[in-house]
Write a protein that holds these residues in place. Structure first.
Motif, PDB file in Angstrom:
ATOM      1  N   MET A   1       0.829  -1.204   0.000  1.00 48.41           N
ATOM      2  CA  MET A   1       0.000   0.000   0.000  1.00 48.41           C
ATOM      3  C   MET A   1       0.868   1.261   0.000  1.00 48.41           C
ATOM      4  O   MET A   1       0.570   2.218  -0.703  1.00 48.41           O
ATOM      5  CB  MET A   1      -0.921  -0.046   1.227  1.00 48.41           C
ATOM      6  CG  MET A   1      -1.916   1.053   1.269  1.00 48.41           C
ATOM      7  SD  MET A   1      -3.096   0.848  -0.080  1.00 48.41           S
ATOM      8  CE  MET A   1      -4.276   2.035   0.348  1.00 48.41           C
ATOM      9  N   LYS A   2       1.944   1.219   0.807  1.00 43.81           N
ATOM     10  CA  LYS A   2       2.842   2.364   0.879  1.00 43.81           C
ATOM     11  C   LYS A   2       3.531   2.605  -0.470  1.00 43.81           C
ATOM     12  O   LYS A   2       3.642   3.736  -0.928  1.00 43.81           O
ATOM     13  CB  LYS A   2       3.882   2.107   1.967  1.00 43.81           C
ATOM     14  CG  LYS A   2       4.527   3.313   2.528  1.00 43.81           C
ATOM     15  CD  LYS A   2       5.434   2.895   3.683  1.00 43.81           C
ATOM     16  CE  LYS A   2       5.856   4.082   4.489  1.00 43.81           C
ATOM     17  NZ  LYS A   2       6.768   3.723   5.567  1.00 43.81           N
ATOM     18  N   THR A   3       3.966   1.513  -1.097  1.00 45.75           N
ATOM     19  CA  THR A   3       4.610   1.613  -2.406  1.00 45.75           C
ATOM     20  C   THR A   3       3.648   2.181  -3.443  1.00 45.75           C
ATOM     21  O   THR A   3       4.037   3.027  -4.252  1.00 45.75           O
ATOM     22  CB  THR A   3       5.116   0.225  -2.860  1.00 45.75           C
ATOM     23  OG1 THR A   3       6.031  -0.267  -1.874  1.00 45.75           O
ATOM     24  CG2 THR A   3       5.801   0.299  -4.196  1.00 45.75           C
ATOM     25  N   LEU A   4       2.410   1.760  -3.389  1.00 50.95           N
ATOM     26  CA  LEU A   4       1.397   2.263  -4.314  1.00 50.95           C
ATOM     27  C   LEU A   4       1.210   3.775  -4.150  1.00 50.95           C
ATOM     28  O   LEU A   4       1.078   4.502  -5.135  1.00 50.95           O
ATOM     29  CB  LEU A   4       0.075   1.528  -4.100  1.00 50.95           C
ATOM     30  CG  LEU A   4      -1.058   1.901  -5.044  1.00 50.95           C
ATOM     31  CD1 LEU A   4      -0.690   1.584  -6.482  1.00 50.95           C
ATOM     32  CD2 LEU A   4      -2.327   1.160  -4.652  1.00 50.95           C
ATOM     33  N   PHE A   5       1.218   4.241  -2.905  1.00 49.55           N
ATOM     34  CA  PHE A   5       1.079   5.674  -2.632  1.00 49.55           C
ATOM     35  C   PHE A   5       2.218   6.458  -3.284  1.00 49.55           C
ATOM     36  O   PHE A   5       1.980   7.452  -3.978  1.00 49.55           O
ATOM     37  CB  PHE A   5       1.066   5.930  -1.116  1.00 49.55           C
ATOM     38  CG  PHE A   5       1.192   7.378  -0.756  1.00 49.55           C
ATOM     39  CD1 PHE A   5       0.114   8.235  -0.901  1.00 49.55           C
ATOM     40  CD2 PHE A   5       2.395   7.888  -0.281  1.00 49.55           C
ATOM     41  CE1 PHE A   5       0.237   9.588  -0.579  1.00 49.55           C
ATOM     42  CE2 PHE A   5       2.522   9.227   0.044  1.00 49.55           C
ATOM     43  CZ  PHE A   5       1.441  10.073  -0.103  1.00 49.55           C
ATOM     44  N   TRP A   6       3.484   6.016  -3.069  1.00 46.95           N
ATOM     45  CA  TRP A   6       4.630   6.739  -3.619  1.00 46.95           C
ATOM     46  C   TRP A   6       4.622   6.699  -5.143  1.00 46.95           C
ATOM     47  O   TRP A   6       4.935   7.688  -5.802  1.00 46.95           O
ATOM     48  CB  TRP A   6       5.937   6.181  -3.074  1.00 46.95           C
ATOM     49  CG  TRP A   6       6.122   6.501  -1.621  1.00 46.95           C
ATOM     50  CD1 TRP A   6       6.156   5.611  -0.590  1.00 46.95           C
ATOM     51  CD2 TRP A   6       6.255   7.793  -1.030  1.00 46.95           C
ATOM     52  NE1 TRP A   6       6.306   6.277   0.603  1.00 46.95           N
ATOM     53  CE2 TRP A   6       6.375   7.620   0.360  1.00 46.95           C
ATOM     54  CE3 TRP A   6       6.286   9.089  -1.533  1.00 46.95           C
ATOM     55  CZ2 TRP A   6       6.526   8.683   1.249  1.00 46.95           C
ATOM     56  CZ3 TRP A   6       6.440  10.154  -0.651  1.00 46.95           C
ATOM     57  CH2 TRP A   6       6.549   9.944   0.714  1.00 46.95           C
ATOM     58  N   ARG A   7       4.247   5.552  -5.698  1.00 50.95           N
ATOM     59  CA  ARG A   7       4.199   5.448  -7.158  1.00 50.95           C
ATOM     60  C   ARG A   7       3.101   6.326  -7.749  1.00 50.95           C
ATOM     61  O   ARG A   7       3.280   6.922  -8.820  1.00 50.95           O
ATOM     62  CB  ARG A   7       4.033   3.988  -7.573  1.00 50.95           C
ATOM     63  CG  ARG A   7       5.293   3.194  -7.316  1.00 50.95           C
ATOM     64  CD  ARG A   7       5.196   1.772  -7.760  1.00 50.95           C
ATOM     65  NE  ARG A   7       6.464   1.095  -7.487  1.00 50.95           N
ATOM     66  CZ  ARG A   7       6.861   0.004  -8.079  1.00 50.95           C
ATOM     67  NH1 ARG A   7       6.106  -0.565  -9.002  1.00 50.95           N
ATOM     68  NH2 ARG A   7       8.014  -0.540  -7.778  1.00 50.95           N
ATOM     69  N   ALA A   8       1.983   6.423  -7.066  1.00 51.93           N
ATOM     70  CA  ALA A   8       0.909   7.305  -7.527  1.00 51.93           C
ATOM     71  C   ALA A   8       1.381   8.755  -7.520  1.00 51.93           C
ATOM     72  O   ALA A   8       1.103   9.520  -8.463  1.00 51.93           O
ATOM     73  CB  ALA A   8      -0.332   7.129  -6.657  1.00 51.93           C
ATOM     74  N   LEU A   9       2.109   9.141  -6.472  1.00 50.67           N
ATOM     75  CA  LEU A   9       2.657  10.498  -6.420  1.00 50.67           C
ATOM     76  C   LEU A   9       3.619  10.742  -7.582  1.00 50.67           C
ATOM     77  O   LEU A   9       3.584  11.808  -8.207  1.00 50.67           O
ATOM     78  CB  LEU A   9       3.394  10.737  -5.101  1.00 50.67           C
ATOM     79  CG  LEU A   9       2.580  11.248  -3.929  1.00 50.67           C
ATOM     80  CD1 LEU A   9       3.475  11.472  -2.719  1.00 50.67           C
ATOM     81  CD2 LEU A   9       1.848  12.529  -4.273  1.00 50.67           C
ATOM     82  N   VAL A  10       4.468   9.758  -7.860  1.00 55.67           N
ATOM     83  CA  VAL A  10       5.407   9.891  -8.977  1.00 55.67           C
ATOM     84  C   VAL A  10       4.644  10.128 -10.272  1.00 55.67           C
ATOM     85  O   VAL A  10       4.966  11.047 -11.037  1.00 55.67           O
ATOM     86  CB  VAL A  10       6.304   8.637  -9.100  1.00 55.67           C
ATOM     87  CG1 VAL A  10       7.107   8.676 -10.385  1.00 55.67           C
ATOM     88  CG2 VAL A  10       7.226   8.509  -7.900  1.00 55.67           C
TER      89      VAL A  10
END
Length: 128
Positions: free
Chosen positions: A1-10
């Motif tokens: 979930m955390k990785t998804l958040f950072w990737r969405a921001l990218v």
């Protein structure tokens, strides 16, 4: 979930940078720096790609290493913000929106010009 958040921001920051590349008043480099920051938190492959990018990689690395912004980027950003501020004056936007937007761009421009420049972009400065 955390990785998804950072990737969405990218993805969001890269899209905004792409818009900024063609739309006056929208920055490109700032959003790419933010994309690189977010990528460093959860998308190492994208972080590496951004840092190796032939056009924007050196600016992102300079910001990350020393907090520097090239003089040419400062000039382009300032000119685009000035053009946007002038255009904003002729829009039907409410007066308070015009004032807030233009004051925000002025604040960003002042902050930007207070950032140091990479040694290589300082004309006439000898390396010691």
């Amino acid at each position: 979930m955390k990785t998804l958040f950072w990737r969405a921001l990218v993805v969001i920051f890269v899209i905004l940078a792409g818009i900024g590349a063609v739309l006056p008043g929208m920055p490109t480099t700032v959003f790419l720096i933010l994309a690189a920051w977010a990528a460093s938190k959860g998308w190492p492959q994208m972080d590496a790609w951004l840092l190796k990018h032939p056009k924007y990689g050196p600016t992102i690395r300079a910001w990350r290493e020393n907090g520097t912004v090239p003089r040419q980027a400062k000039w382009w950003a300032s000119i685009m913000m000035l053009v946007s501020a002038i255009v904003m004056l002729f829009t039907p936007a409410p007066f308070w929106v015009k004032v807030f937007t233009n004051l925000t761009m002025l604040t960003v421009a002042i902050w930007l010009w207070l950032r140091p420049e990479p040694r290589s972009s300082l004309v006439g400065v000898k390396e010691t």
